[in-house]
Design a protein around this motif. Structure first.
Motif, PDB file in Angstrom:
ATOM      1  N   SER A 156      -2.133  43.559  -6.845  1.00 28.52           N
ATOM      2  CA  SER A 156      -2.333  44.732  -5.985  1.00 28.52           C
ATOM      3  C   SER A 156      -3.807  45.094  -5.801  1.00 28.52           C
ATOM      4  O   SER A 156      -4.161  45.810  -4.853  1.00 28.52           O
ATOM      5  CB  SER A 156      -1.579  45.939  -6.545  1.00 28.52           C
ATOM      6  OG  SER A 156      -2.065  46.281  -7.831  1.00 28.52           O
ATOM      7  N   TYR A 157      -4.680  44.600  -6.668  1.00 30.36           N
ATOM      8  CA  TYR A 157      -6.098  44.971  -6.594  1.00 30.36           C
ATOM      9  C   TYR A 157      -6.922  44.038  -5.699  1.00 30.36           C
ATOM     10  O   TYR A 157      -8.019  44.406  -5.280  1.00 30.36           O
ATOM     11  CB  TYR A 157      -6.715  44.972  -7.997  1.00 30.36           C
ATOM     12  CG  TYR A 157      -6.028  45.907  -8.962  1.00 30.36           C
ATOM     13  CD1 TYR A 157      -6.140  47.292  -8.826  1.00 30.36           C
ATOM     14  CD2 TYR A 157      -5.233  45.406 -10.003  1.00 30.36           C
ATOM     15  CE1 TYR A 157      -5.490  48.153  -9.692  1.00 30.36           C
ATOM     16  CE2 TYR A 157      -4.586  46.264 -10.880  1.00 30.36           C
ATOM     17  CZ  TYR A 157      -4.718  47.627 -10.724  1.00 30.36           C
ATOM     18  OH  TYR A 157      -4.071  48.480 -11.579  1.00 30.36           O
ATOM     19  N   GLU A 200     -10.059  44.313 -16.978  1.00 30.05           N
ATOM     20  CA  GLU A 200      -9.049  45.112 -16.264  1.00 30.05           C
ATOM     21  C   GLU A 200      -9.625  46.476 -15.879  1.00 30.05           C
ATOM     22  O   GLU A 200      -9.412  46.966 -14.763  1.00 30.05           O
ATOM     23  CB  GLU A 200      -7.797  45.286 -17.117  1.00 30.05           C
ATOM     24  CG  GLU A 200      -6.660  45.985 -16.378  1.00 30.05           C
ATOM     25  CD  GLU A 200      -5.367  45.996 -17.165  1.00 30.05           C
ATOM     26  OE1 GLU A 200      -4.324  46.331 -16.576  1.00 30.05           O
ATOM     27  OE2 GLU A 200      -5.375  45.673 -18.373  1.00 30.05           O
ATOM     28  N   LEU A 255      -2.062  41.795 -11.484  1.00 28.24           N
ATOM     29  CA  LEU A 255      -3.362  41.976 -10.846  1.00 28.24           C
ATOM     30  C   LEU A 255      -3.322  41.893  -9.317  1.00 28.24           C
ATOM     31  O   LEU A 255      -4.314  42.197  -8.661  1.00 28.24           O
ATOM     32  CB  LEU A 255      -4.357  40.917 -11.365  1.00 28.24           C
ATOM     33  CG  LEU A 255      -4.667  40.956 -12.866  1.00 28.24           C
ATOM     34  CD1 LEU A 255      -5.573  39.788 -13.233  1.00 28.24           C
ATOM     35  CD2 LEU A 255      -5.293  42.281 -13.269  1.00 28.24           C
ATOM     36  N   TYR A 270     -11.886  48.811  -7.594  1.00 26.92           N
ATOM     37  CA  TYR A 270     -10.813  49.061  -6.620  1.00 26.92           C
ATOM     38  C   TYR A 270     -10.803  50.539  -6.209  1.00 26.92           C
ATOM     39  O   TYR A 270     -10.677  50.870  -5.017  1.00 26.92           O
ATOM     40  CB  TYR A 270      -9.477  48.654  -7.231  1.00 26.92           C
ATOM     41  CG  TYR A 270      -8.278  48.858  -6.336  1.00 26.92           C
ATOM     42  CD1 TYR A 270      -7.983  47.951  -5.315  1.00 26.92           C
ATOM     43  CD2 TYR A 270      -7.439  49.949  -6.521  1.00 26.92           C
ATOM     44  CE1 TYR A 270      -6.880  48.136  -4.499  1.00 26.92           C
ATOM     45  CE2 TYR A 270      -6.331  50.142  -5.712  1.00 26.92           C
ATOM     46  CZ  TYR A 270      -6.052  49.237  -4.702  1.00 26.92           C
ATOM     47  OH  TYR A 270      -4.951  49.424  -3.897  1.00 26.92           O
ATOM     48  N   GLN A 271     -10.941  51.411  -7.186  1.00 26.01           N
ATOM     49  CA  GLN A 271     -10.923  52.852  -6.904  1.00 26.01           C
ATOM     50  C   GLN A 271     -12.141  53.295  -6.100  1.00 26.01           C
ATOM     51  O   GLN A 271     -12.105  54.299  -5.388  1.00 26.01           O
ATOM     52  CB  GLN A 271     -10.829  53.638  -8.219  1.00 26.01           C
ATOM     53  CG  GLN A 271      -9.453  53.538  -8.872  1.00 26.01           C
ATOM     54  CD  GLN A 271      -9.430  53.990 -10.323  1.00 26.01           C
ATOM     55  OE1 GLN A 271     -10.467  54.401 -10.875  1.00 26.01           O
ATOM     56  NE2 GLN A 271      -8.271  53.904 -10.956  1.00 26.01           N
ATOM     57  N   LEU A 321     -12.039  43.189  -3.384  1.00 26.74           N
ATOM     58  CA  LEU A 321     -12.032  42.230  -4.484  1.00 26.74           C
ATOM     59  C   LEU A 321     -11.408  40.926  -4.014  1.00 26.74           C
ATOM     60  O   LEU A 321     -10.314  40.914  -3.441  1.00 26.74           O
ATOM     61  CB  LEU A 321     -11.262  42.766  -5.684  1.00 26.74           C
ATOM     62  CG  LEU A 321     -11.704  44.126  -6.240  1.00 26.74           C
ATOM     63  CD1 LEU A 321     -10.882  44.493  -7.472  1.00 26.74           C
ATOM     64  CD2 LEU A 321     -13.190  44.127  -6.579  1.00 26.74           C
ATOM     65  N   ILE A 340     -12.021  45.997 -12.925  1.00 32.07           N
ATOM     66  CA  ILE A 340     -11.258  45.726 -11.700  1.00 32.07           C
ATOM     67  C   ILE A 340     -10.739  47.033 -11.111  1.00 32.07           C
ATOM     68  O   ILE A 340     -10.868  47.290  -9.907  1.00 32.07           O
ATOM     69  CB  ILE A 340     -10.103  44.741 -11.987  1.00 32.07           C
ATOM     70  CG1 ILE A 340     -10.648  43.320 -12.182  1.00 32.07           C
ATOM     71  CG2 ILE A 340      -9.070  44.755 -10.865  1.00 32.07           C
ATOM     72  CD1 ILE A 340      -9.622  42.322 -12.697  1.00 32.07           C
ATOM     73  N   LYS A 341     -10.151  47.860 -11.944  1.00 32.24           N
ATOM     74  CA  LYS A 341      -9.613  49.148 -11.475  1.00 32.24           C
ATOM     75  C   LYS A 341     -10.735  50.071 -11.004  1.00 32.24           C
ATOM     76  O   LYS A 341     -10.588  50.782 -10.003  1.00 32.24           O
ATOM     77  CB  LYS A 341      -8.808  49.814 -12.593  1.00 32.24           C
ATOM     78  CG  LYS A 341      -7.512  49.076 -12.912  1.00 32.24           C
ATOM     79  CD  LYS A 341      -6.760  49.740 -14.056  1.00 32.24           C
ATOM     80  CE  LYS A 341      -5.442  49.024 -14.326  1.00 32.24           C
ATOM     81  NZ  LYS A 341      -4.713  49.618 -15.472  1.00 32.24           N
TER      82      LYS A 341
END
Length: 218
Positions: free
Chosen positions: A133-134, A98, A131, A105-106, A111, A101-102
């Motif tokens: 939204s990513y 997690e 998950l 994404y940032q 992804l 992933i964040k």
């Protein structure tokens, strides 16, 4: 194959990479095998890892020469999986995934989820663990013509990610998935998940044991 100079898209497998669901998949498979009166060896079961459920049951029916409909066996196994999924409070995301992933994404990296699981199972995981939204897109190998180790799923993932393959990477925990990435000519990280039985990862371009290691590459 060399690591891309600029990584713009990361393609994730799901089972064993995002979620530690390999054990409940195994339970669901073996309940189904037992209901058919079949004794499936560890070696045969491990060969299914990374491939779609329909592909696994097609091979099983051929291997044992039994008069069963693979599509009905898929539905039977899926019901058993859902029961385990919904009643296992200990089911969790893979440690550190997690956060990575964040992190990706940032950084503005696209992804894509490319899993052999059925979309109903993908959505079940993504909804439970928030998950959606990513990720730009989710692909189910069960909806494609060919299953991993065929490269079709990763070729499609690169297209959906709108990214040249030379700027993509794949994260996989199975030898079937790694072969699919190799044949798609996409750099692949093998994630050494202790629960992914019998996977050598020997054809991966690079092997990682925890997701924090990725930060040194991206």
């Amino acid at each position: 194959m060399k690591l891309p100079q600029k990584i713009e898209c990361v393609i994730f497998d799901m089972d064993g990479v995002i979620i530690d669901s390999e054990e409940i998949h195994k339970k669901a498979y073996y309940e189904t095998f037992e209901s058919l009166g079949l004794t499936v060896s560890d070696e045969l079961y491990k060969s299914f890892t990374g491939s779609s459920t329909i592909n696994a049951f097609q091979r099983l029916v051929a291997h044992f020469n039994i008069d069963e409909n693979p599509e009905e066996l898929v539905l039977d196994k899926r019901k058993r999986y859902v029961n385990f999924f919904e009643n296992d409070p200990n089911l969790h995301l893979v440690n550190g995934v997690e956060e990575i992933i964040k992190y990706l994404y940032q950084k503005g990296i696209t992804l894509i989820l490319a899993s052999s699981s059925a979309m109903i199972n993908i959505d079940r995981v993504f909804n439970r663990f928030h998950l959606n939204s990513y990720f730009t897109a989710k692909i189910s190998g069960a909806d494609l013509k060919e299953s991993k180790p065929n490269p079709e799923i990763f070729n499609k993932a690169a297209v959906l990610g709108k990214t040249p393959k030379e700027n993509c990477i794949v994260i996989e925990d199975s030898d079937n998935g790694i072969k699919a990435a190799n044949d798609a000519n996409i750099f692949v990280f093998g994630y050494a998940n202790k629960l992914s039985e019998g996977q050598t990862l020997k054809e991966a371009n690079c092997v990682i044991h925890n997701f924090s290691e990725l930060k040194s590459f991206i």
